[in-house]
Scaffold this active site. Structure first.
Site, short mmCIF file in Angstrom:
data_model
loop_
_atom_site.label_atom_id
_atom_site.label_comp_id
_atom_site.label_asym_id
_atom_site.label_seq_id
_atom_site.Cartn_x
_atom_site.Cartn_y
_atom_site.Cartn_z
N ARG A 101 40.61 35.33 21.67
CA ARG A 101 39.70 36.38 22.11
C ARG A 101 40.26 37.01 23.37
NH1 ARG A 101 37.26 34.91 26.77
NH2 ARG A 101 36.70 32.73 27.18
N ASP A 198 39.94 32.20 39.21
CA ASP A 198 39.38 32.98 38.11
C ASP A 198 39.66 34.46 38.37
OD1 ASP A 198 37.56 33.98 35.98
OD2 ASP A 198 36.94 31.89 35.90
#
Length: 292
Positions: A101, A198
């Site tokens: 994804r 992140d």
């Protein structure tokens, strides 16, 4: 750790909040819940929020023009028309690989779009980082496990990214006119301690604002990799920041409850909420993506 004034923009608990961006022309913030296939739209002045069901996993959005957006989804790129919310396929990307994804993405000042993919179960080296440049997709960095921290220096001459499990933030020399690499990635910093690298965004001074997943904070690094500040976020799994507001001085931060059991969620009641931090930042507006 700094405790700056912080408010909850949205108390909708995102499974995996990600991909925030801001359209300064309409004072609108956008972000995704990847796990639930939802797109959030927030008009900041009135704090009105709409949730759009996309029918597929998606992770990033770029403005094409006043009428259209480019959505990065699990099977490729779609043009979304704002007036009727239709999604028209533009280009496939790993559409023949159901195990992957999309993940972290960002637009370079040239209009080139860097796009990260990963395994749905974070399988090692299942993903890659691509570039959409002049209507064509090319592979920049293959064999990526969890692509994150894609962002660019104000002059467009340096790109940044991480493969989160490696705990390294890389700097890549770029051609400012194209947003494409003109050299190999070099280690800018190695993350140690609690949490992991992140999503990131660069401010007008070239500082890198990174959401530290698992550590309830956003860290600010110099272009040389020195940590300058750490801002508290009221959720453990902060996922990605974006500069918002007419003067781009506030920081929107998404978060997630992914992989938390009932006891972990009880201990982290704002997991998945989306926050606004009064960060006193000097942000930059996101550029439009160019399709040709």
């Amino acid at each position: 750790m700094e405790d700056v004034p912080t408010s909850v923009l949205s108390d909708h608990p995102c499974h995996l909040g990600e991909g925030p961006t801001y359209d300064v022309t309409t004072d609108t913030a956008w972000w995704f819940d990847i796990g639930e296939g939802k797109l959030f739209e927030a008009h900041l002045a009135g704090r009105s929020i709409r949730v759009h069901a996309l029918g597929r996993m998606a992770s990033a959005l770029a403005r094409i023009d006043a009428e259209r957006q480019l959505i990065v989804a699990e099977d490729g790129l779609y043009i979304r028309t704002l007036s009727d919310e239709t999604m028209t396929p533009f280009l496939p990307l790993e559409a023949d690989n159901p195990a992957t994804r999309s993940n972290d993405c960002r637009v370079h000042q040239s209009g080139t779009f860097w796009i990260g993919t990963m395994g749905r179960k974070a399988e090692p080296k299942a993903g890659a980082i691509y570039a959409l440049h002049r209507g064509k997709i090319s592979t920049l960095f293959p064999g990526i496990s969890i692509p994150n921290s894609i962002c660019f220096s104000p002059d467009g001459a340096t790109g940044y990214f991480t493969d989160t499990p490696r705990a390294v933030l890389y700097a890549v020399p770029l051609n400012p006119a194209t947003g494409l690499p003109r050299g190999e990635p070099e280690v800018l910093l190695r993350h140690t301690g609690i949490g992991g690298l992140d999503g990131s965004v660069c401010d007008a001074d070239g500082q890198i604002w990174n959401a530290c997943w698992g550590a309830s904070r956003v860290d600010v690094y110099s272009p040389q990799g020195e940590r300058l500040r750490s801002l508290h976020v009221p959720a453990k799994q902060a996922s990605c920041p974006a500069f918002v507001g007419p003067d781009l001085s506030r920081l929107l931060v998404t978060s997630a409850w992914q992989d938390m059991d009932a006891s972990a969620r009880a201990a982290d009641p704002q997991a998945g909420c989306t926050f606004l931090l009064q960060a006193s930042a000097r942000g930059r507006a996101e550029p439009d993506v160019k399709l040709a």
